[in-house]
Design a protein around this motif. Structure first.
Motif, PDB file in Angstrom:
ATOM      1  N   LYS A   1      28.334 -78.385 -65.732  1.00 26.74           N
ATOM      2  CA  LYS A   1      28.792 -77.908 -67.038  1.00 26.74           C
ATOM      3  C   LYS A   1      29.441 -79.024 -67.849  1.00 26.74           C
ATOM      4  CE  LYS A   1      31.779 -74.406 -69.162  1.00 26.74           C
ATOM      5  NZ  LYS A   1      32.748 -73.302 -68.899  1.00 26.74           N
ATOM      6  N   THR A   2      30.399 -79.759 -67.234  1.00 20.94           N
ATOM      7  CA  THR A   2      31.147 -80.792 -67.950  1.00 20.94           C
ATOM      8  C   THR A   2      31.451 -81.952 -67.017  1.00 20.94           C
ATOM      9  OG1 THR A   2      32.222 -79.028 -69.208  1.00 20.94           O
ATOM     10  CG2 THR A   2      33.141 -81.250 -69.439  1.00 20.94           C
ATOM     11  N   VAL A   3      31.382 -83.173 -67.549  1.00 23.18           N
ATOM     12  CA  VAL A   3      31.823 -84.366 -66.829  1.00 23.18           C
ATOM     13  C   VAL A   3      33.003 -84.942 -67.600  1.00 23.18           C
ATOM     14  CG1 VAL A   3      31.218 -86.688 -66.065  1.00 23.18           C
ATOM     15  CG2 VAL A   3      29.536 -84.850 -65.895  1.00 23.18           C
ATOM     16  N   TYR A   4      34.129 -85.075 -66.922  1.00 28.80           N
ATOM     17  CA  TYR A   4      35.351 -85.545 -67.572  1.00 28.80           C
ATOM     18  C   TYR A   4      35.607 -87.039 -67.339  1.00 28.80           C
ATOM     19  CZ  TYR A   4      36.300 -80.553 -67.995  1.00 28.80           C
ATOM     20  OH  TYR A   4      36.210 -79.220 -68.307  1.00 28.80           O
ATOM     21  N   ALA A   5      35.128 -87.571 -66.224  1.00 22.82           N
ATOM     22  CA  ALA A   5      35.425 -88.958 -65.867  1.00 22.82           C
ATOM     23  C   ALA A   5      34.381 -89.895 -66.469  1.00 22.82           C
ATOM     24  CB  ALA A   5      35.453 -89.119 -64.355  1.00 22.82           C
ATOM     25  N   ALA A   6      34.739 -91.175 -66.518  1.00 27.38           N
ATOM     26  CA  ALA A   6      33.826 -92.214 -66.988  1.00 27.38           C
ATOM     27  C   ALA A   6      33.870 -93.375 -66.013  1.00 27.38           C
ATOM     28  CB  ALA A   6      34.222 -92.677 -68.388  1.00 27.38           C
ATOM     29  N   GLU A   7      32.786 -94.099 -65.925  1.00 31.92           N
ATOM     30  CA  GLU A   7      32.742 -95.249 -65.022  1.00 31.92           C
ATOM     31  C   GLU A   7      33.784 -96.284 -65.454  1.00 31.92           C
ATOM     32  OE1 GLU A   7      28.866 -96.854 -64.528  1.00 31.92           O
ATOM     33  OE2 GLU A   7      28.009 -94.984 -63.773  1.00 31.92           O
ATOM     34  N   GLY A   8      34.517 -96.797 -64.463  1.00 26.13           N
ATOM     35  CA  GLY A   8      35.581 -97.757 -64.731  1.00 26.13           C
ATOM     36  C   GLY A   8      36.931 -97.107 -64.971  1.00 26.13           C
ATOM     37  N   GLN A   9      36.953 -95.768 -65.063  1.00 29.93           N
ATOM     38  CA  GLN A   9      38.211 -95.061 -65.322  1.00 29.93           C
ATOM     39  C   GLN A   9      39.066 -95.012 -64.058  1.00 29.93           C
ATOM     40  OE1 GLN A   9      37.658 -91.113 -66.877  1.00 29.93           O
ATOM     41  NE2 GLN A   9      39.742 -90.464 -66.391  1.00 29.93           N
ATOM     42  N   LYS A  10      40.358 -95.246 -64.239  1.00 29.30           N
ATOM     43  CA  LYS A  10      41.305 -95.136 -63.135  1.00 29.30           C
ATOM     44  C   LYS A  10      41.797 -93.696 -63.072  1.00 29.30           C
ATOM     45  CE  LYS A  10      45.171 -97.706 -61.121  1.00 29.30           C
ATOM     46  NZ  LYS A  10      46.113 -98.833 -61.346  1.00 29.30           N
ATOM     47  N   VAL A  11      41.681 -93.067 -61.910  1.00 24.12           N
ATOM     48  CA  VAL A  11      42.044 -91.659 -61.762  1.00 24.12           C
ATOM     49  C   VAL A  11      43.058 -91.498 -60.637  1.00 24.12           C
ATOM     50  CG1 VAL A  11      39.841 -90.824 -62.663  1.00 24.12           C
ATOM     51  CG2 VAL A  11      40.090 -91.256 -60.211  1.00 24.12           C
ATOM     52  N   SER A  12      43.769 -90.384 -60.702  1.00 26.69           N
ATOM     53  CA  SER A  12      44.772 -90.070 -59.679  1.00 26.69           C
ATOM     54  C   SER A  12      44.236 -88.993 -58.750  1.00 26.69           C
ATOM     55  CB  SER A  12      46.064 -89.580 -60.343  1.00 26.69           C
ATOM     56  OG  SER A  12      46.564 -90.547 -61.239  1.00 26.69           O
ATOM     57  N   ALA A  13      44.847 -88.879 -57.596  1.00 27.44           N
ATOM     58  CA  ALA A  13      44.452 -87.844 -56.641  1.00 27.44           C
ATOM     59  C   ALA A  13      44.626 -86.475 -57.283  1.00 27.44           C
ATOM     60  CB  ALA A  13      45.292 -87.947 -55.375  1.00 27.44           C
ATOM     61  N   GLY A  14      43.590 -85.626 -57.165  1.00 25.41           N
ATOM     62  CA  GLY A  14      43.647 -84.282 -57.734  1.00 25.41           C
ATOM     63  C   GLY A  14      43.169 -84.203 -59.174  1.00 25.41           C
ATOM     64  N   GLU A  15      42.893 -85.333 -59.810  1.00 26.33           N
ATOM     65  CA  GLU A  15      42.463 -85.325 -61.205  1.00 26.33           C
ATOM     66  C   GLU A  15      41.049 -84.761 -61.323  1.00 26.33           C
ATOM     67  OE1 GLU A  15      41.946 -88.509 -64.892  1.00 26.33           O
ATOM     68  OE2 GLU A  15      43.306 -88.942 -63.221  1.00 26.33           O
ATOM     69  N   LEU A  16      40.807 -83.946 -62.374  1.00 28.12           N
ATOM     70  CA  LEU A  16      39.518 -83.291 -62.585  1.00 28.12           C
ATOM     71  C   LEU A  16      38.476 -84.319 -63.013  1.00 28.12           C
ATOM     72  CD1 LEU A  16      37.989 -80.594 -62.672  1.00 28.12           C
ATOM     73  CD2 LEU A  16      38.694 -80.376 -65.073  1.00 28.12           C
ATOM     74  N   LEU A  17      37.365 -84.368 -62.278  1.00 29.94           N
ATOM     75  CA  LEU A  17      36.287 -85.317 -62.577  1.00 29.94           C
ATOM     76  C   LEU A  17      35.099 -84.639 -63.249  1.00 29.94           C
ATOM     77  CD1 LEU A  17      36.255 -87.297 -59.209  1.00 29.94           C
ATOM     78  CD2 LEU A  17      37.519 -87.846 -61.296  1.00 29.94           C
ATOM     79  N   ALA A  18      34.746 -83.431 -62.796  1.00 32.59           N
ATOM     80  CA  ALA A  18      33.599 -82.706 -63.341  1.00 32.59           C
ATOM     81  C   ALA A  18      33.776 -81.222 -63.054  1.00 32.59           C
ATOM     82  CB  ALA A  18      32.292 -83.217 -62.748  1.00 32.59           C
ATOM     83  N   GLU A  19      32.979 -80.407 -63.763  1.00 30.88           N
ATOM     84  CA  GLU A  19      33.072 -78.959 -63.596  1.00 30.88           C
ATOM     85  C   GLU A  19      31.661 -78.393 -63.563  1.00 30.88           C
ATOM     86  OE1 GLU A  19      35.541 -75.216 -65.593  1.00 30.88           O
ATOM     87  OE2 GLU A  19      35.569 -77.197 -66.516  1.00 30.88           O
ATOM     88  N   LEU A  20      31.413 -77.466 -62.622  1.00 33.34           N
ATOM     89  CA  LEU A  20      30.102 -76.854 -62.450  1.00 33.34           C
ATOM     90  C   LEU A  20      30.037 -75.516 -63.173  1.00 33.34           C
ATOM     91  CD1 LEU A  20      29.651 -77.614 -58.639  1.00 33.34           C
ATOM     92  CD2 LEU A  20      28.870 -78.981 -60.581  1.00 33.34           C
ATOM     93  N   ASP A  21      28.808 -75.076 -63.492  1.00 32.30           N
ATOM     94  CA  ASP A  21      28.601 -73.811 -64.206  1.00 32.30           C
ATOM     95  C   ASP A  21      28.740 -72.647 -63.230  1.00 32.30           C
ATOM     96  OD1 ASP A  21      27.177 -71.501 -65.359  1.00 32.30           O
ATOM     97  OD2 ASP A  21      26.667 -72.901 -66.972  1.00 32.30           O
ATOM     98  N   LEU A  22      29.768 -71.831 -63.417  1.00 30.68           N
ATOM     99  CA  LEU A  22      30.045 -70.736 -62.475  1.00 30.68           C
ATOM    100  C   LEU A  22      28.996 -69.640 -62.546  1.00 30.68           C
ATOM    101  CD1 LEU A  22      33.935 -70.417 -62.749  1.00 30.68           C
ATOM    102  CD2 LEU A  22      32.595 -71.372 -60.873  1.00 30.68           C
ATOM    103  N   ASN A  23      28.421 -69.389 -63.737  1.00 28.63           N
ATOM    104  CA  ASN A  23      27.399 -68.340 -63.839  1.00 28.63           C
ATOM    105  C   ASN A  23      26.152 -68.719 -63.047  1.00 28.63           C
ATOM    106  OD1 ASN A  23      28.988 -66.753 -65.566  1.00 28.63           O
ATOM    107  ND2 ASN A  23      28.280 -67.856 -67.394  1.00 28.63           N
TER     108      ASN A  23
END
Length: 449
Positions: A77-99
């Motif tokens: 459904k959605t991709v929140y992260a980008a290549e080269g991005q620094k992320v923290s533990a637990g940070e949302l990276l992507a979301e799948l379509d629940l339907n």
């Protein structure tokens, strides 16, 4: 009247004039030497540890990567992260379509139900097959036993007929043995003999038939006792059911998490394969450089400096004028061209993946060496050598001359050269500089003298 002087007065005046001349010419000689004789700087060798400073340019790279997986075939459904991005533990990276995920789960549950029905059908078919096989084996045994019984009855009947034929033949033969044998009696005997032979042939045939029946019965018994090939359809269905149940569990866990894919650790996103509107593949949706394991600095050392670097050596990194100390070389690898690749794990968070930094590594000899300044070292096509000062007594007094001394250089850096023992000592004055060209045998003047 002319005054006469004693001889001693003339001698004294002559000596004084001679000494004055010597002094005059000495002064003239020294003044002349100050313009024509090279002035040199000299010092004594000392015991030192020769140090080396090795520099190399390198890049900060990822140390360990984490593959973040999900189940294949789910719509992104959605991709929140980008290549080269620094992320923290637990940070949302992507979301799948629940339907779409719910539809996948429904289809998987239907497939699971089909597998269960297939398993039940296979079990029923196997049970029926076992029963039919048991009945067939029982009938085969009964038929084989009946055939043996029938052939045994035929054999017994043939034995009775044979015995009757024997009795008739031998009785008739005995009856006519004492009387006159006419043609009728002889014909009757031949007839009984033929009947005996026929009875014997019938008995032999019945015996062979009984033996063959017993042999066939034995084979039939063996075949009947042999278990039929195992049908593993039910077991295969059980394995497939287990696999499908595990897949469903994973899908439902994703559903329970709201279809969210999060980072398992602090890191830097190095690759994203998930795309909005596309289904997930059977590869990682996101690849993460795990910062909790640090980063890796990689540099190449020139072959001239490679001999000074070993695993475990301490070093410093420099970036934009800032120094990062406490670096330890973890691995060294000599390459085909004689250069060396070194790596060091970095836990310093002030650096980022992709940063360029300069490695500075300082190494000292373990043992003390007799050292001379690098400026004193000279080389020709034969060997290394130094110029040393020699003092000689002359009519003008003690003067300095140059002597060539060959040496064995064991190590050197930009400042000092280490020499093997036995060529010179710490009491030998080594020429380190000169205001003009000198060579062996040149007369020189020591600076400040």
């Amino acid at each position: 009247m002319r005054k006469e002087y004693p001889v001693r007065i003339y001698a004294a005046k002559g000596l004084a004039g001679f000494m004055a001349a010597i002094l005059f010419f000495s002064v003239i000689s020294r003044v002349t030497a100050s313009f024509t004789v090279a002035v040199v700087v000299a010092e004594y060798p000392s015991m030192k540890r020769i140090g080396h400073v090795v520099y190399a340019d390198g890049i900060v790279e990822k140390n360990r990567e984490i593959a973040i997986m999900t189940e294949p075939g789910i719509l992104v459904k959605t991709v929140y992260a980008a290549e080269g991005q620094k992320v923290s533990a637990g940070e949302l990276l992507a979301e799948l379509d629940l339907n779409q995920l719910a539809e996948v789960i429904r289809l998987e549950e239907e497939q699971l139900q089909i597998l269960r029905l297939q398993k039940n059908s296979a079990q029923e078919a196997e049970s029926k097959s076992r029963q039919e096989a048991a009945r067939a084996r029982k009938r085969e045994k009964e038929d084989a036993a009946q055939k043996v019984a029938d052939t045994q009855a035929d054999l017994e009947k043939a034995a009775e007929n044979l015995q009757s034929a024997k009795d008739a033949y031998y009785s008739y033969e005995q009856a006519i043995s004492g009387g006159t044998q006419d043609e009728g009696a002889y014909g009757q005997l031949l007839s009984l003999q033929s009947a005996l032979k026929a009875a014997q042939d019938a008995y032999d045939a019945a015996l062979r038939g009984r033996n063959e029946a017993e042999k066939e019965a034995g084979r039939a018994m063996e075949d009947a006792d042999t278990s039929p090939a195992k049908d593993y359809s039910a077991e295969i269905s059980s394995i497939e059911i287990g696999q499908k149940e595990r897949e469903l569990k994973k899908l439902k866990n994703i559903q329970s998490a709201g279809g969210k894919i999060t980072s398992p650790a602090d890191g830097v996103v190095t690759k994203i394969t998930a795309e909005p509107g596309q289904k997930t593949a059977d590869t990682a949706v996101v690849t993460l450089a795990d910062l909790t394991s640090g980063m890796r600095y990689v540099a190449q050392i020139g072959k001239e400096d490679a001999k000074y670097v070993t695993a475990g050596s301490g070093a410093t990194l420099m970036k934009n004028g800032n120094e990062i100390g406490g670096i330890t070389i973890d691995t060294v690898q000599t390459l085909g061209d004689g250069t060396m690749e070194v790596t060091a794990v970095l836990m310093d968070t002030s650096l980022s993946i992709g940063d360029a930094a300069t490695l500075e590594l300082r190494v000292e000899q373990k043992d003390m060496s007799l050292a001379v300044p690098q400026s004193a070292l000279r080389q020709d096509d034969r060997s290394w050598f130094v110029y040393v000062l020699e003092v000689k007594d002359t009519v003008l007094g003690e003067l300095y001359f140059v002597r060539r001394q060959e040496v064995d250089v064991t190590d050197k850096n930009g400042t000092y050269a280490a020499l093997a023992q036995g060529f010179i000592s710490t009491e030998t004055q080594i020429i380190t500089d000169s205001d003009r060209y000198i060579e062996a045998g040149s007369r020189v003047r020591l600076q400040g003298s």
